[in-house]
Design a protein around this motif. Sequence first.
Motif, PDB file in Angstrom:
ATOM      1  N   ALA A  27      40.717  46.346  44.083  1.00  0.00           N
ATOM      2  CA  ALA A  27      41.574  46.305  42.902  1.00  0.00           C
ATOM      3  C   ALA A  27      42.513  45.116  42.927  1.00  0.00           C
ATOM      4  O   ALA A  27      43.370  44.986  42.048  1.00  0.00           O
ATOM      5  N   CYS A  28      42.361  44.239  43.892  1.00  0.00           N
ATOM      6  CA  CYS A  28      43.332  43.173  44.111  1.00  0.00           C
ATOM      7  C   CYS A  28      42.611  41.928  44.614  1.00  0.00           C
ATOM      8  O   CYS A  28      41.656  42.026  45.399  1.00  0.00           O
ATOM      9  N   CYS A  29      43.080  40.743  44.179  1.00  0.00           N
ATOM     10  CA  CYS A  29      42.462  39.495  44.612  1.00  0.00           C
ATOM     11  C   CYS A  29      43.144  38.888  45.829  1.00  0.00           C
ATOM     12  O   CYS A  29      42.794  37.781  46.252  1.00  0.00           O
ATOM     13  N   ASN A  30      44.119  39.585  46.412  1.00  0.00           N
ATOM     14  CA  ASN A  30      44.764  39.091  47.633  1.00  0.00           C
ATOM     15  C   ASN A  30      43.715  38.935  48.725  1.00  0.00           C
ATOM     16  O   ASN A  30      42.973  39.872  49.035  1.00  0.00           O
ATOM     17  N   GLN A  31      43.644  37.753  49.325  1.00  0.00           N
ATOM     18  CA  GLN A  31      42.584  37.473  50.279  1.00  0.00           C
ATOM     19  C   GLN A  31      42.645  38.374  51.504  1.00  0.00           C
ATOM     20  O   GLN A  31      41.613  38.728  52.092  1.00  0.00           O
ATOM     21  N   ASP A  32      43.835  38.775  51.897  1.00  0.00           N
ATOM     22  CA  ASP A  32      43.962  39.683  53.036  1.00  0.00           C
ATOM     23  C   ASP A  32      43.350  41.045  52.719  1.00  0.00           C
ATOM     24  O   ASP A  32      42.792  41.702  53.594  1.00  0.00           O
ATOM     25  N   MET A  38      48.396  41.626  39.395  1.00  0.00           N
ATOM     26  CA  MET A  38      47.221  41.326  40.202  1.00  0.00           C
ATOM     27  C   MET A  38      46.406  42.570  40.533  1.00  0.00           C
ATOM     28  O   MET A  38      45.309  42.471  41.073  1.00  0.00           O
ATOM     29  N   ALA A  39      46.935  43.743  40.212  1.00  0.00           N
ATOM     30  CA  ALA A  39      46.188  44.984  40.440  1.00  0.00           C
ATOM     31  C   ALA A  39      45.469  45.427  39.177  1.00  0.00           C
ATOM     32  O   ALA A  39      45.152  46.605  39.021  1.00  0.00           O
ATOM     33  N   ALA A  40      45.196  44.480  38.270  1.00  0.00           N
ATOM     34  CA  ALA A  40      44.588  44.822  36.986  1.00  0.00           C
ATOM     35  C   ALA A  40      43.087  44.533  36.939  1.00  0.00           C
ATOM     36  O   ALA A  40      42.338  45.273  36.315  1.00  0.00           O
ATOM     37  N   TRP A  41      42.635  43.455  37.562  1.00  0.00           N
ATOM     38  CA  TRP A  41      41.226  43.060  37.462  1.00  0.00           C
ATOM     39  C   TRP A  41      40.468  43.391  38.743  1.00  0.00           C
ATOM     40  O   TRP A  41      40.850  42.934  39.827  1.00  0.00           O
ATOM     41  N   PRO A  42      39.385  44.155  38.657  1.00  0.00           N
ATOM     42  CA  PRO A  42      38.552  44.401  39.846  1.00  0.00           C
ATOM     43  C   PRO A  42      37.984  43.093  40.397  1.00  0.00           C
ATOM     44  O   PRO A  42      37.714  42.140  39.652  1.00  0.00           O
ATOM     45  N   VAL A  43      37.813  43.066  41.719  1.00  0.00           N
ATOM     46  CA  VAL A  43      37.297  41.877  42.406  1.00  0.00           C
ATOM     47  C   VAL A  43      36.080  42.276  43.235  1.00  0.00           C
ATOM     48  O   VAL A  43      36.188  43.124  44.127  1.00  0.00           O
ATOM     49  N   VAL A  44      34.942  41.660  42.929  1.00  0.00           N
ATOM     50  CA  VAL A  44      33.731  41.877  43.717  1.00  0.00           C
ATOM     51  C   VAL A  44      33.718  40.833  44.830  1.00  0.00           C
ATOM     52  O   VAL A  44      33.615  39.636  44.571  1.00  0.00           O
TER      53      VAL A  44
END
Length: 349
Positions: free
Chosen positions: A226-231, A212-218
């Motif tokens: 660097a993470c899609c974790n909502q927190d 989950m630390a592979a795809w950037p999240v805007v």
Amino acid sequence: MDILALRPVPAAAVLMAITRRCPLRCRHCSTDSLPTGPEHPGEVFLRFAGTFTPHDRPDLVMLTGGEPLLRPRLVRALAETAARNGSRTMILSGMFFAPRIPPAIEEAIEAADHFSASLDAFHEEEVPRENVFAVMRTLLARGKDLSFHITGTGPDDPYLRDVTAAVRREFGDRVPMLVSRVQPVGRALAMTPATPTAAPPGAETRALPCAMAAWPVVGFDGTITACCNQDVIDHRPIPAHLRLGHAGHDGWDVIRERCLGSGALRAIRTYGPLRLAGATGRGAGKGYCETCRELDAPSLPPSPVSVFLERQVRDMQLAGGGTGFARRYGCPPYSELVSLGHPRRNDGL
């Protein structure tokens, strides 16, 4: 299955949460989206997509929210901008418009390469299943590449058995499904309160890589993590090792380089946060993601050994393919459903 197979590959894709607004009030919503939720100018997202080039761009742009199709013209513009430079686009929608497809939404879906519908017991309280099926039948007849994102409470949830069987009957095994479980974030905290537990003995010596630390999240406000974790997306300040920049002033080349070059992120993707915490002397926290958010890891330059190990871990995850990712991060008994309709699917499924 092809999309999920890319998940361990750093910077292979970018997620864009282009709004936090949603007309639905699903009880399990991880983003706690509301009709009056925050929404930032579309120019921020368009500017960022405009920095893609044919030789330096993500393979995939995933548009989500909130409900991205509340901004159909922005979705269409992003998909067209991405396509000009060779990126493909995926939309994830809660299907608020079903059973009919308004013209502006139809144009947005047509501009994207893949369309995925959220379907679960909580969405069905807002949008009837047959309405969702009606839209998907229409799109499938037009040759659109489709999938379902289905969420349940766990492997033994009877709803999952019912809905996955219904999808297979309705669409003749032509539409894949990613089945996952409700996570204790957003409004779902009221249903499944977060109860992080201490890391088990010896966890700091085990390698538990994080894809989950592979795809950037805007995020909704343009902040890129660097993470899609909502927190991580919601809370401020964002941990330094998980903040990549901002869509308002950073380009894809900068974000990609930070994603690939960060020593902390490389270690998280290779060993996982528990082992990294042990190596820095802090020790594991109350859980996997909680430990990651509390890290104070130095960004060390890559060594030949670290580069080799990172490549080995990535290749091992790639060997598992989309079903391997679904088995680890989704609901394991349903992991093979991501292969439905794929030419390399398991014929015995």
